[in-house]
Design a protein around this motif. Structure first.
Motif, PDB file in Angstrom:
ATOM      1  N   ILE A 622       1.068  -2.111 -11.348  1.00  0.00           N
ATOM      2  CA  ILE A 622       0.066  -1.856 -10.305  1.00  0.00           C
ATOM      3  C   ILE A 622      -0.940  -0.822 -10.829  1.00  0.00           C
ATOM      4  N   LEU A 623      -2.260  -1.142 -10.642  1.00  0.00           N
ATOM      5  CA  LEU A 623      -3.302  -0.164 -10.989  1.00  0.00           C
ATOM      6  C   LEU A 623      -3.836   0.447  -9.673  1.00  0.00           C
ATOM      7  N   VAL A 624      -3.785   1.772  -9.598  1.00  0.00           N
ATOM      8  CA  VAL A 624      -4.294   2.460  -8.386  1.00  0.00           C
ATOM      9  C   VAL A 624      -5.602   3.185  -8.736  1.00  0.00           C
ATOM     10  N   MET A 625      -6.664   2.869  -7.976  1.00  0.00           N
ATOM     11  CA  MET A 625      -7.944   3.557  -8.215  1.00  0.00           C
ATOM     12  C   MET A 625      -8.275   4.402  -6.983  1.00  0.00           C
ATOM     13  N   ASP A 626      -8.360   5.718  -7.178  1.00  0.00           N
ATOM     14  CA  ASP A 626      -8.749   6.614  -6.069  1.00  0.00           C
ATOM     15  C   ASP A 626      -9.332   7.877  -6.660  1.00  0.00           C
ATOM     16  N   ASP A 627     -10.389   8.417  -6.030  1.00  0.00           N
ATOM     17  CA  ASP A 627     -11.008   9.619  -6.576  1.00  0.00           C
ATOM     18  C   ASP A 627     -10.180  10.853  -6.265  1.00  0.00           C
ATOM     19  N   GLU A 628      -9.301  10.765  -5.261  1.00  0.00           N
ATOM     20  CA  GLU A 628      -8.492  11.923  -4.870  1.00  0.00           C
ATOM     21  C   GLU A 628      -7.241  12.002  -5.731  1.00  0.00           C
ATOM     22  N   GLU A 629      -7.119  13.143  -6.428  1.00  0.00           N
ATOM     23  CA  GLU A 629      -5.963  13.295  -7.306  1.00  0.00           C
ATOM     24  C   GLU A 629      -4.668  13.296  -6.498  1.00  0.00           C
ATOM     25  N   LEU A 630      -4.726  13.924  -5.300  1.00  0.00           N
ATOM     26  CA  LEU A 630      -3.538  14.000  -4.451  1.00  0.00           C
ATOM     27  C   LEU A 630      -3.020  12.608  -4.109  1.00  0.00           C
ATOM     28  N   THR A 638       5.221   7.057  -5.055  1.00  0.00           N
ATOM     29  CA  THR A 638       5.748   6.102  -4.077  1.00  0.00           C
ATOM     30  C   THR A 638       5.980   4.746  -4.734  1.00  0.00           C
ATOM     31  N   LEU A 639       4.980   4.276  -5.508  1.00  0.00           N
ATOM     32  CA  LEU A 639       5.093   2.954  -6.131  1.00  0.00           C
ATOM     33  C   LEU A 639       6.230   2.943  -7.163  1.00  0.00           C
ATOM     34  N   SER A 640       6.364   4.048  -7.869  1.00  0.00           N
ATOM     35  CA  SER A 640       7.454   4.139  -8.827  1.00  0.00           C
ATOM     36  C   SER A 640       8.781   4.002  -8.096  1.00  0.00           C
ATOM     37  N   TYR A 641       8.841   4.730  -6.923  1.00  0.00           N
ATOM     38  CA  TYR A 641      10.082   4.658  -6.137  1.00  0.00           C
ATOM     39  C   TYR A 641      10.358   3.215  -5.708  1.00  0.00           C
ATOM     40  N   LEU A 642       9.275   2.486  -5.386  1.00  0.00           N
ATOM     41  CA  LEU A 642       9.443   1.108  -4.910  1.00  0.00           C
ATOM     42  C   LEU A 642       9.781   0.129  -6.047  1.00  0.00           C
ATOM     43  N   GLY A 643       9.688   0.617  -7.284  1.00  0.00           N
ATOM     44  CA  GLY A 643      10.106  -0.217  -8.401  1.00  0.00           C
ATOM     45  C   GLY A 643       8.958  -0.725  -9.249  1.00  0.00           C
ATOM     46  N   TYR A 644       7.760  -0.297  -8.927  1.00  0.00           N
ATOM     47  CA  TYR A 644       6.606  -0.769  -9.687  1.00  0.00           C
ATOM     48  C   TYR A 644       6.277   0.204 -10.800  1.00  0.00           C
ATOM     49  N   SER A 645       5.629  -0.322 -11.886  1.00  0.00           N
ATOM     50  CA  SER A 645       5.098   0.605 -12.882  1.00  0.00           C
ATOM     51  C   SER A 645       3.614   0.807 -12.553  1.00  0.00           C
ATOM     52  N   VAL A 646       3.163   2.039 -12.629  1.00  0.00           N
ATOM     53  CA  VAL A 646       1.862   2.406 -12.083  1.00  0.00           C
ATOM     54  C   VAL A 646       0.936   2.970 -13.146  1.00  0.00           C
ATOM     55  N   GLU A 647      -0.352   2.575 -13.059  1.00  0.00           N
ATOM     56  CA  GLU A 647      -1.364   3.278 -13.856  1.00  0.00           C
ATOM     57  C   GLU A 647      -2.467   3.717 -12.907  1.00  0.00           C
ATOM     58  N   LEU A 648      -3.167   4.793 -13.267  1.00  0.00           N
ATOM     59  CA  LEU A 648      -4.103   5.401 -12.328  1.00  0.00           C
ATOM     60  C   LEU A 648      -5.521   5.468 -12.885  1.00  0.00           C
ATOM     61  N   ALA A 649      -6.488   5.195 -12.021  1.00  0.00           N
ATOM     62  CA  ALA A 649      -7.908   5.340 -12.403  1.00  0.00           C
ATOM     63  C   ALA A 649      -8.617   6.161 -11.346  1.00  0.00           C
ATOM     64  N   ALA A 650      -9.629   6.976 -11.752  1.00  0.00           N
ATOM     65  CA  ALA A 650     -10.320   7.872 -10.806  1.00  0.00           C
ATOM     66  C   ALA A 650     -11.554   7.225 -10.167  1.00  0.00           C
ATOM     67  N   PRO A 725      -5.273   0.600   5.547  1.00  0.00           N
ATOM     68  CA  PRO A 725      -6.046   1.782   5.950  1.00  0.00           C
ATOM     69  C   PRO A 725      -5.272   3.056   5.655  1.00  0.00           C
ATOM     70  N   LYS A 726      -5.999   4.091   5.283  1.00  0.00           N
ATOM     71  CA  LYS A 726      -5.385   5.399   5.022  1.00  0.00           C
ATOM     72  C   LYS A 726      -5.246   6.147   6.326  1.00  0.00           C
ATOM     73  N   PRO A 727      -4.257   6.966   6.592  1.00  0.00           N
ATOM     74  CA  PRO A 727      -3.095   7.093   5.706  1.00  0.00           C
ATOM     75  C   PRO A 727      -2.095   5.966   5.967  1.00  0.00           C
ATOM     76  N   PHE A 728      -1.254   5.719   4.989  1.00  0.00           N
ATOM     77  CA  PHE A 728      -0.290   4.634   5.192  1.00  0.00           C
ATOM     78  C   PHE A 728       1.112   5.142   4.845  1.00  0.00           C
ATOM     79  N   SER A 729       2.085   4.478   5.483  1.00  0.00           N
ATOM     80  CA  SER A 729       3.487   4.857   5.228  1.00  0.00           C
ATOM     81  C   SER A 729       3.987   4.086   4.004  1.00  0.00           C
ATOM     82  N   MET A 730       5.119   4.543   3.498  1.00  0.00           N
ATOM     83  CA  MET A 730       5.726   3.850   2.356  1.00  0.00           C
ATOM     84  C   MET A 730       6.063   2.417   2.760  1.00  0.00           C
ATOM     85  N   GLU A 731       6.540   2.250   4.048  1.00  0.00           N
ATOM     86  CA  GLU A 731       6.907   0.931   4.538  1.00  0.00           C
ATOM     87  C   GLU A 731       5.711  -0.009   4.497  1.00  0.00           C
ATOM     88  N   LYS A 732       4.572   0.512   4.971  1.00  0.00           N
ATOM     89  CA  LYS A 732       3.344  -0.298   5.061  1.00  0.00           C
ATOM     90  C   LYS A 732       2.890  -0.719   3.654  1.00  0.00           C
TER      91      LYS A 732
END
Lengths: 746, 91
Positions: A622-630, A638-650, A725-732
């Protein structure tokens, strides 16, 4: 005979003339004396007779003169001869005749002068004069008359007037006959067929000593021009009246005393006074603009206008109280009517216009602007806040799962997570103000929407709702969630104001708004929803402010509920208004435009879908793109916990580069989660266009703090596979990835 | 206008007990003798008479002579006033 004796006899004979003369002998020595005396006596007798004749002649002449004077003759006993001679009646009468003749001479002179004057008047008067005798024969006529009727004076004398003037076409009634009938001068006007000119005719009688009418003076005045001018004035008046009738403003005209002399139909409608009722009444009684606390007193304004140095006056806004008590807002102009710059006004003209609708519109616009300015602020805050909440919620979700063995900590974290979601709801409300928060509309069954939203709101409260909704209520094209929120807010308000419980009436009907309607709505078909409570009511001074943001009378209220309702209804091209009476209750009126289209079959889905509570584990890149570092951090964990491998873009650029590299390296991403808005960089929408060029089957989920952005509502149209939509739960998050990735598998 | 003029002096003749035409002759005599003063409005002739004929003959003659005449019935006689003729006195 002695001398003494002769003298004595002679004296006796003189005294008695009938006596014989002296008798004495011829031989008497005194005979010559006696003869002489007898001669004298004879002479005396003749003289006496002559004198008597003269006196008689004088008396005769005097009597003759007295008869001429007009009196009776002198009786001889009235004056004796001596007194008569002494009085000299002939002298007196002669002298008097001198005076009589003198007077006659003067009278003749005056008569001659009068004749000359009459002659001059006869010829110099502006009208034609005709003098008729008792048989309507022409005695004389002046030059003007000859000119008027084209006749020769000397030829018409003796002719009948009907031959000369009427030419056989007698006008009715004939002025001469009318004068004879009434016995006095008559004046009338008539058009003569001979030349089609309009004359005013005065017919005046001339009577003799026995009061018999012997002459008639007819005066003809040509009033054709005057009558034409009168007709022109009447036409002008008619045109003015038509003009006044056809203009949209109310017009009232007064005299110099300020009393109404004229008003048009619009003025009649606006004031409630008919022209007949208002005529002669003081203008301030008819145009009742006097009001407490208002600076415009009618009488003040008027006394100024009717003063000599008055000028035009304009009152841009003032209440007008109609005869039936109805209050309207008008714009009023008053101008003095003057014939010259320095002359005193002959009256005033008032022109006024009903601006009630404009004022209501202005108020609406002002309110809209207030809410818009709030929207700009609210949108920004909500977006940033949602980003923060995403991090908070994500971290809490992770912490809750990590602490699942410690029930106490897990419970605390679950409560914290719930509180965070309530904070999300608040930002959601703020977002309805935001400019970008256009409603996501569907054709909706309005009856179902009203009922479900209201029932959802009052469940568990002390109030109950009574519905009175037309069966054939038109469908509406609305954002169900937003309109549901409006009804929810109104019912909640009713609940709050009816502390002891009670009934809230909810009525709905179809209405047509035409172009003359004072409500600021575009003409067309609407549904009208009334929410009627029997609560405390709203104070009069508060009623104009209840839709303003942050205005509240509740201790715990935040003053957004009604302004959100207002904002939502405005965005739906509708209107919300309120009527309230302190101690009686409040009614809110909602107007929503009816949908042009018919209701689709499947517009019956539930308005409150249950949210997923299950966590779905998965695998993939999964690639996550968000300007917010947080957010990037918490998403990664969260994605790691769910079993996905994650890469991040700003930002978008970095995401495209990373995606492209991954494809080239033969290990492409299974899904991409992109933030819609990247300040100063490429956002999710543009990045997605590029990603889909690289891989048209790319699974991209859009996420944003602007939960109400239209792109979020119509994500598929922009190539996204899912939305979160933000914010979202882990379930969502787990749910959406499972859904998107399973689609990809299919 | 009247204020500019002198109040006319009365020439009084009491003819009670006398009949026409003597009364008339006396009146005419006075009008002849005072002609100028009366015409100028300086004098007025004031005649008292109890003869009914005189109240016709005197006014007729005086008017013919160009004077203005007023006849007033008093308790036991008539008073005839003869004065200068003016347009006002015609009324």
């Amino acid at each position: 005979m002695s001398l003494e004796r002769i003298i004595q006899d002679a004296k006796r004979i003189k005294e008695n003339p009938s006596s014989a003369l002296l008798q004495i002998g011829a031989d008497d020595e005194l005979a010559p004396v006696a003869d002489f005396l007898n001669e004298l006596l004879q002479e005396n007798r003749v003289l006496r007779q002559n004198n008597e004749a003269s006196i008689n002649y004088i008396r005769q002449k005097i009597d003759q003169l007295l008869l001429v004077i007009g009196t009776i003759p002198l009786r001889p006993e009235e004056l004796d001869d001596a007194t008569l001679i002494n009085l000299d009646p002939i002298g007196i009468i002669a002298e008097s005749f001198t005076q009589i003749l003198e007077h006659l001479r003067q009278t003749n002179e005056q008569l001659e002068l009068a004749m000359d004057e009459i002659k001059a008047i006869f010829e110099s008067v502006g009208g034609g004069i005709l003098v008729l005798d008792a048989d309507k024969k022409i005695v004389s006529c002046n030059h003007k008359l000859q000119e008027m009727f084209d006749v020769q004076g000397n030829q018409v004398c003796g002719l009948s007037c009907s031959e000369v003037i009427c030419l056989g076409q007698k006008i009715k009634p004939c002025p001469f006959d009318e004068m004879l009938r009434t016995g006095q001068a008559v004046s009338m006007s008539a058009i003569y067929p001979r030349n089609m000119l309009h004359y005013n005719i005065v017919s005046a009688p001339v009577r003799d000593r026995d009061d018999k009418i012997v002459r008639t003076v007819m005066l003809y005045t040509d009033i054709t021009e005057l009558m034409e001018a009168k007709e022109a004035v009447a036409n002008e008046k008619e045109r003015l009246s038509l003009t006044l009738k056809s203009i949209a403003e109310g017009v009232v005209v007064t005299n110099s005393a300020g009393d109404v002399t004229m008003m048009n139909e619009v003025a009649e409608t606006l004031t409630g006074w008919s022209l007949g009722e208002a005529m002669g009444k003081g203008v301030c009684q008819v145009i009742n603009i006097q009001k407490e606390r208002k600076p415009h007193s009618c009488s003040d304004t008027f006394s100024d206008i009717l003063s000599k140095c008055s000028t035009f006056k304009h009152i841009s806004q003032t209440p007008l109280i109609a005869k039936d008590g109805e209050e309207k807002i008008i714009a009023l102009s008053i101008a003095p009517i003057k014939s010259g710059e320095n002359s005193a006004p002959a009256g005033a003209i008032l022109v006024f216009r009903d601006i009630t609708q404009e004022k209501n519109m202005e108020m609406e616009i002002m309110r809209t602007k207030k809410i818009e300015s709030l929207g700009v602020l609210a949108g920004g805050i909500a977006h940033d806040f949602n980003n923060l909440l995403t991090s908070i919620v994500g971290n809490i979700s992770l912490a809750r799962i990590m602490a699942k063995d410690n029930t106490k900590i897990a419970t605390l974290l679950a409560e914290t997570e719930n509180a965070s979601f309530r904070a999300k709801n608040l930002t959601g409300q703020l977002l309805t103000f935001a400019k970008g928060g256009a409603p996501v509309t569907t054709i909706t069954c309005s009856k179902k929407l009203i009922k479900e939203s209201a029932q959802f709101s009052f469940s568990g409260s002390k109030i109950k709702c009574l519905f009175n909704i037309s069966d054939n209520l038109w469908p509406v094209e609305v954002d169900e969630g937003q309109i549901g929120q409006v009804i929810h807010n109104l019912v909640i308000n009713a609940d709050h104001t009816m502390k002891e419980g009670g009934t809230v009436d909810i009525c709905a009907e179809n209405i047509l708004i035409d172009k003359n309607d004072a409500r600021s709505l575009t003409p067309g078909k609407y549904i009208k929803i009334d929410v009627i409570d029997r609560g405390e009511g709203i104070e009069k001074q508060h009623i104009d402010k209840i839709f303003d943001p942050y205005f509240t009378t509740k201790e715990k209220g935040h003053g957004l509920g009604l302004s959100i309702c207002y904002s939502i209804i405005k965005k739906h091209a509708g209107l919300v208004t309120v009527e309230s009476e302190k101690g009686v209750g409040t009614t809110f009126f909602l107007y929503l435009p009816a949908a042009d289209q018919q209701l689709p079959e499947l517009a019956t889905q539930s308005l409150h879908p249950e949210k997923g509570e299950e966590i779905f584990l998965g695998h993939g890149r999964i690639l996550v793109m968000d300007d917010e570092e947080l957010i990037r951090d918490v998403s990664s964990q969260t994605l790691s916990y769910l079993g996905y491998s994650v890469e991040l873009a700003a930002d978008g650029q970095e995401a495209i580069e990373m995606y492209s590299l991954a494809v080239n390296q033969g290990k492409p991403f299974d899904a991409v989660i992109v933030d819609l808005t990247i300040p100063g960089g490429m956002g999710g929408k543009e990045a997605t266009e590029h990603l889909l060029q690289i891989n048209p089957k790319a699974k991209i989920v859009v996420s944003s703090g602007y939960a109400n952005d239209p792109i979020m509502a119509n994500f598929r149209e922009h190539g996204f596979s899912g939305v979160i939509p933000k914010p979202f739960s882990m379930e969502k998050l787990s749910d959406i990835l499972k859904t998107v990735l399973s689609e990809s598998d299919a | 206008m009247m204020s500019d003029q002198k109040i006319p002096e009365n020439i009084d003749i009491d003819m009670r007990g006398q009949v026409c035409p003597a009364t008339l002759l006396v009146a005419m005599d006075k009008l002849n003798k005072h002609r100028d003063a009366i015409k100028k409005g300086l004098e007025e002739l004031c005649i008292k008479t109890d003869n009914r004929e005189a109240i016709t003959t005197i006014p007729t003659t005086a008017r013919n002579m160009g004077y203005s005449v007023n006849v007033t019935q008093m308790d036991s006689f008539y008073q005839i006033v003869v004065r200068n003729f003016t347009p006002e006195s015609k009324k």
